[in-house]
Design an enzyme around this catalytic site. Structure first.
Site, PDB file in Angstrom:
ATOM      1  N   ASP A 106     -29.444  19.467   8.766  1.00  0.00           N
ATOM      2  CA  ASP A 106     -30.273  19.134   9.919  1.00  0.00           C
ATOM      3  C   ASP A 106     -29.814  17.770  10.424  1.00  0.00           C
ATOM      4  O   ASP A 106     -29.801  16.804   9.648  1.00  0.00           O
ATOM      5  CB  ASP A 106     -31.738  19.058   9.452  1.00  0.00           C
ATOM      6  CG  ASP A 106     -32.735  19.357  10.533  1.00  0.00           C
ATOM      7  OD1 ASP A 106     -32.528  18.890  11.656  1.00  0.00           O
ATOM      8  OD2 ASP A 106     -33.743  20.038  10.248  1.00  0.00           O
ATOM      9  N   ASP A 212     -31.923  18.536  15.793  1.00  0.00           N
ATOM     10  CA  ASP A 212     -33.310  18.198  16.121  1.00  0.00           C
ATOM     11  C   ASP A 212     -33.446  17.778  17.591  1.00  0.00           C
ATOM     12  O   ASP A 212     -32.668  16.920  18.051  1.00  0.00           O
ATOM     13  CB  ASP A 212     -33.730  17.035  15.205  1.00  0.00           C
ATOM     14  CG  ASP A 212     -35.216  16.758  15.252  1.00  0.00           C
ATOM     15  OD1 ASP A 212     -35.987  17.627  14.833  1.00  0.00           O
ATOM     16  OD2 ASP A 212     -35.601  15.666  15.720  1.00  0.00           O
ATOM     17  N   GLU A 269     -32.588  22.504  18.792  1.00  0.00           N
ATOM     18  CA  GLU A 269     -34.006  22.650  19.116  1.00  0.00           C
ATOM     19  C   GLU A 269     -34.183  22.259  20.588  1.00  0.00           C
ATOM     20  O   GLU A 269     -33.748  21.179  20.986  1.00  0.00           O
ATOM     21  CB  GLU A 269     -34.820  21.736  18.209  1.00  0.00           C
ATOM     22  CG  GLU A 269     -36.282  22.088  18.182  1.00  0.00           C
ATOM     23  CD  GLU A 269     -37.110  21.030  17.489  1.00  0.00           C
ATOM     24  OE1 GLU A 269     -38.226  21.352  17.097  1.00  0.00           O
ATOM     25  OE2 GLU A 269     -36.657  19.872  17.354  1.00  0.00           O
ATOM     26  N   HIS A 345     -41.004  24.511   9.806  1.00  0.00           N
ATOM     27  CA  HIS A 345     -41.840  23.459   9.217  1.00  0.00           C
ATOM     28  C   HIS A 345     -42.777  22.810  10.239  1.00  0.00           C
ATOM     29  O   HIS A 345     -43.560  21.947   9.882  1.00  0.00           O
ATOM     30  CB  HIS A 345     -40.924  22.389   8.600  1.00  0.00           C
ATOM     31  CG  HIS A 345     -40.094  21.715   9.644  1.00  0.00           C
ATOM     32  ND1 HIS A 345     -39.070  22.365  10.318  1.00  0.00           N
ATOM     33  CD2 HIS A 345     -40.146  20.473  10.172  1.00  0.00           C
ATOM     34  CE1 HIS A 345     -38.543  21.554  11.202  1.00  0.00           C
ATOM     35  NE2 HIS A 345     -39.179  20.394  11.134  1.00  0.00           N
ATOM     36  N   ASP A 346     -42.656  23.174  11.521  1.00  0.00           N
ATOM     37  CA  ASP A 346     -43.552  22.622  12.543  1.00  0.00           C
ATOM     38  C   ASP A 346     -44.617  23.634  12.956  1.00  0.00           C
ATOM     39  O   ASP A 346     -45.397  23.362  13.879  1.00  0.00           O
ATOM     40  CB  ASP A 346     -42.752  22.247  13.806  1.00  0.00           C
ATOM     41  CG  ASP A 346     -41.801  21.087  13.563  1.00  0.00           C
ATOM     42  OD1 ASP A 346     -42.081  20.280  12.651  1.00  0.00           O
ATOM     43  OD2 ASP A 346     -40.797  20.990  14.279  1.00  0.00           O
TER      44      ASP A 346
HETATM   45  C1  NOJ Z   1     -38.695  18.235  15.604  1.00  0.00           C
HETATM   46  C2  NOJ Z   1     -38.849  18.373  14.123  1.00  0.00           C
HETATM   47  O1  NOJ Z   1     -38.785  19.729  13.783  1.00  0.00           O
HETATM   48  C3  NOJ Z   1     -40.178  17.737  13.774  1.00  0.00           C
HETATM   49  O2  NOJ Z   1     -40.573  18.013  12.461  1.00  0.00           O
HETATM   50  C4  NOJ Z   1     -40.066  16.253  14.036  1.00  0.00           C
HETATM   51  O3  NOJ Z   1     -41.323  15.650  13.870  1.00  0.00           O
HETATM   52  C5  NOJ Z   1     -39.588  15.973  15.466  1.00  0.00           C
HETATM   53  N1  NOJ Z   1     -38.543  16.847  15.903  1.00  0.00           N
HETATM   54  C6  NOJ Z   1     -39.059  14.583  15.562  1.00  0.00           C
HETATM   55  O4  NOJ Z   1     -37.854  14.464  14.847  1.00  0.00           O
END
Ligand code: NOJ
Length: 583
Positions: A106, A212, A269, A345-346
């Site tokens: 990542d 990310d 992302e 994970h989000d």
């Molecule tokens: C996306 C990540 O998946 C998340 O967990 C993070 O808080 C934010 N980007 C900032 O890096």
């Protein structure tokens, strides 16, 4: 209508692979400190191989103060000692490659930790050579002489996106926590340093990256105020000015050139982007930017557009179907590529969020999701625990068990408005349903104390959900009818029938049906039909295919009743059918 893939979609490993995301802190603690580590991951490679996943993506494991669980990197070229060492990563890459698997890291390239040496230098003085590696702007003042941030942007963690720096008397931008300053891609030296990091990992044998919030690296340099969309907040979301900003393609092409050299995997992302042409500009096969992106439709179905994540909303199956059809069509005909995911994970757990985590239907729900995610066009992503039907945090945990900075900041802000008891309960319901913490609780390996995540006398960094007694890996591996075996079989069939599942056409059936998601994948030799009842009711579905001529490959119930072309589906029943075409 049958969607036929463009000729631009040529066979390549990253289309054929499937990805398993590991959240290292919560995967497996081998050294007994209550925190997951690389030795823990190494001890589970055969579990992963057995699941039939082919690539492993590790959420960030670089040195970090963990303000945002590693998405605040203080050194891009080392491993945080809590997780292990560079030597462990070498071994992990080697062990994965030995098993025919790949390693995906990542990379967090929109911001660093404020403890990164670059930022320490940048903030040391206005004349430091790295001053412009971050985004510094002078204050604004109102008519009473009060100091204000340069604009009204809100961070994703519910504060102003600007932080005042006393030493140099300027604000710096942070789209996330103040400890995560945004880096300035406008600086050619900064970009050079970033590309050097990318090569560093590829040269170590890493096979690609999850990038990310990579679409936020180019900001509108005017930094205009955002439109007021939610007047309950002092600050507003400004993504119009930084999501796929003015120089994004220039930067992604520079990055993509390196990735292409190594035939590397990349998934970027990419929130807030609905313009399909813009997406294709990133993932189009001839563009050489990224191989695929995370598009956010399926993880936003229950959010209220333009509103805060913790505003109550409901979701509609018709929206899910529209989104699937839209993106399958865009990617396949446009020569792009889909990343098929619904958990990470989000996100909360899908059995709790969109289906059912009741004891009766939890396994059915997860198996149905396996068919939905694995058999769509694109590279499928499985998030740790999804293959075991792990569910959300129980509603009776108190807010203090939620450790994520996002949840805690939101709660602080919410409580500062002196809510009533009723409002507190209602908001807690929503937090319990949506918080990122739901996907971050430790893995359930067995029914021993702490679910086998860490030794029994050790306190895990985050509380383990108590249903590990029943829902755990050791009770599922090797059991033919388990959720794990169903995911494994689905991924196995994808591999075995890649002509249809990876490279075949896609057709959504019965678009108007309010309960069923049905689609067909087809190659010259194989037709696959996926029929899914997304509701908690039994449904009789009149299938437009001559389904009698098909064989059942996977079914998440023991029974299946078909009369003529009418399929009687139990609640959350999902079936994979196959027919061979004679050539
Ligand atoms: C996306 C990540 O998946 C998340 O967990 C993070 O808080 C934010 N980007 C900032 O890096």
């Amino acid at each position: 209508m049958k969607i036929v893939p463009s000729e631009k979609i040529q066979p390549v490993w990253w289309r054929e692979t499937s990805v398993y995301q590991i959240y290292p802190a919560s995967f497996k603690d081998e050294n007994g400190d209550g925190f997951g580590d690389l030795q823990g991951i190494l001890s589970k490679l055969d579990y992963l191989k057995g699941l039939n996943v082919e690539s492993i993506w590790l959420s960030p494991i670089y040195p970090s103060p963990l303000k945002d669980m590693g998405y605040d990197v203080s050194n891009y070229k080392e491993i945080d000692s809590r997780y292990g060492s560079l030597q462990d990563i070498n071994v992990l890459a080697k062990e994965l490659h030995k098993r025919g698997m790949k390693l995906v890291m990542d990379l967090v390239l929109n911001h660093t930790s404020d403890q990164h040496d670059w930022f320490k230098e940048s903030r040391s003085s206005k004349t430091n050579s790295k001053r412009d590696w971050y985004i510094w702007r002078p204050a604004k003042y109102n008519k009473d002489g009060k100091r204000l941030p340069p604009n009204n942007w809100r961070s994703y963690f519910d504060t102003s996106a600007w932080e005042w720096d006393e030493t140099t008397q300027e604000y710096f931008l942070h789209l996330w926590a103040p400890e995560q300053p945004d880096i300035n891609w406008e600086s050619p030296e900064l970009r050079k340093a970033i590309y050097d990091i990318v090569r560093y990992w590829l040269d170590r044998g890493v096979d690609g990256f999850r990038l990310d919030v990579i679409n936020m690296i180019s900001k509108n340099q005017e930094f205009p105020d955002a439109l007021v969309t939610d007047d309950r907040y002092d600050y507003q979301m400004g993504y119009k000015y930084y999501a796929n900003g003015p120089r994004i393609h220039e930067y992604l092409k520079e990055l993509g050139q390196i990735l292409h050299e190594y035939n590397a995997f990349s998934v970027g992302e990419m929130p807030h982007v609905e313009d399909t042409d813009e997406v294709l500009r990133v993932v189009g096969a001839d563009r050489r930017e990224l191989t695929m992106i995370f598009q956010f439709d399926l993880v936003s179905l229950d959010l209220v557009p333009g509103k805060h994540k913790y505003v109550e909303g409901t979701w509609k199956l018709s929206d899910l179907k529209k989104s699937v059809k839209k993106w399958q069509s865009i990617y396949l005909t446009g020569g792009g590529w889909n990343a098929s995911f619904i958990e990470n994970h989000d996100q909360p757990r899908t059995v709790s969020r969109y289906l059912s985590d009741s004891p009766e239907h939890r396994a059915h729900s997860s198996k149905l999701m396996a068919l939905f995610i694995v058999f769509q066009g694109g590279t499928p992503f499985v998030y740790q625990g999804q293959e075991l039907a792990l569910a959300n945090i129980p509603r009776d945990w108190s807010i203090s068990e939620y450790v994520d900075v996002e949840t805690q900041n939101f709660w602080k802000l919410f409580m500062s408005g002196n809510p009533t008891q009723e409002e507190i309960q209602k908001t807690m319901d929503i937090v319990n349903m949506r918080a990122r913490d739901n996907g971050r609780t430790p893995m359930h390996w067995d029914s021993s104390p702490n679910g086998g995540f860490c030794p029994k006398d050790v306190k895990p960094w985050m509380r383990v959900t108590e249903d590990f007694n029943e829902w755990n890996a050791s009770s599922q591996v090797g059991k033919p009818d388990s959720v794990y075996s169903f995911w494994s079989a689905s991924l196995g069939y994808r591999k075995a029938m890649k002509d249809a599942v990876v490279y075949g056409s896609f057709e959504l059936l019965s678009e108007e049906d309010p309960s069923i998601v049905a689609f067909v994948r087809e190659s010259n030799s194989t037709v696959l039909a996926v029929i899914l009842n997304f509701t908690d009711k039994s449904v009789s579905y009149e299938c437009p295919l001559q389904i009698g001529g098909f064989q059942v490959l996977l079914n998440n119930y023991e029974d299946l009743v078909i009369k003529e072309n009418v399929i009687h589906l139990n609640p959350y029943q999902g079936v994979l059918f196959k027919k061979s075409l004679s050539t």
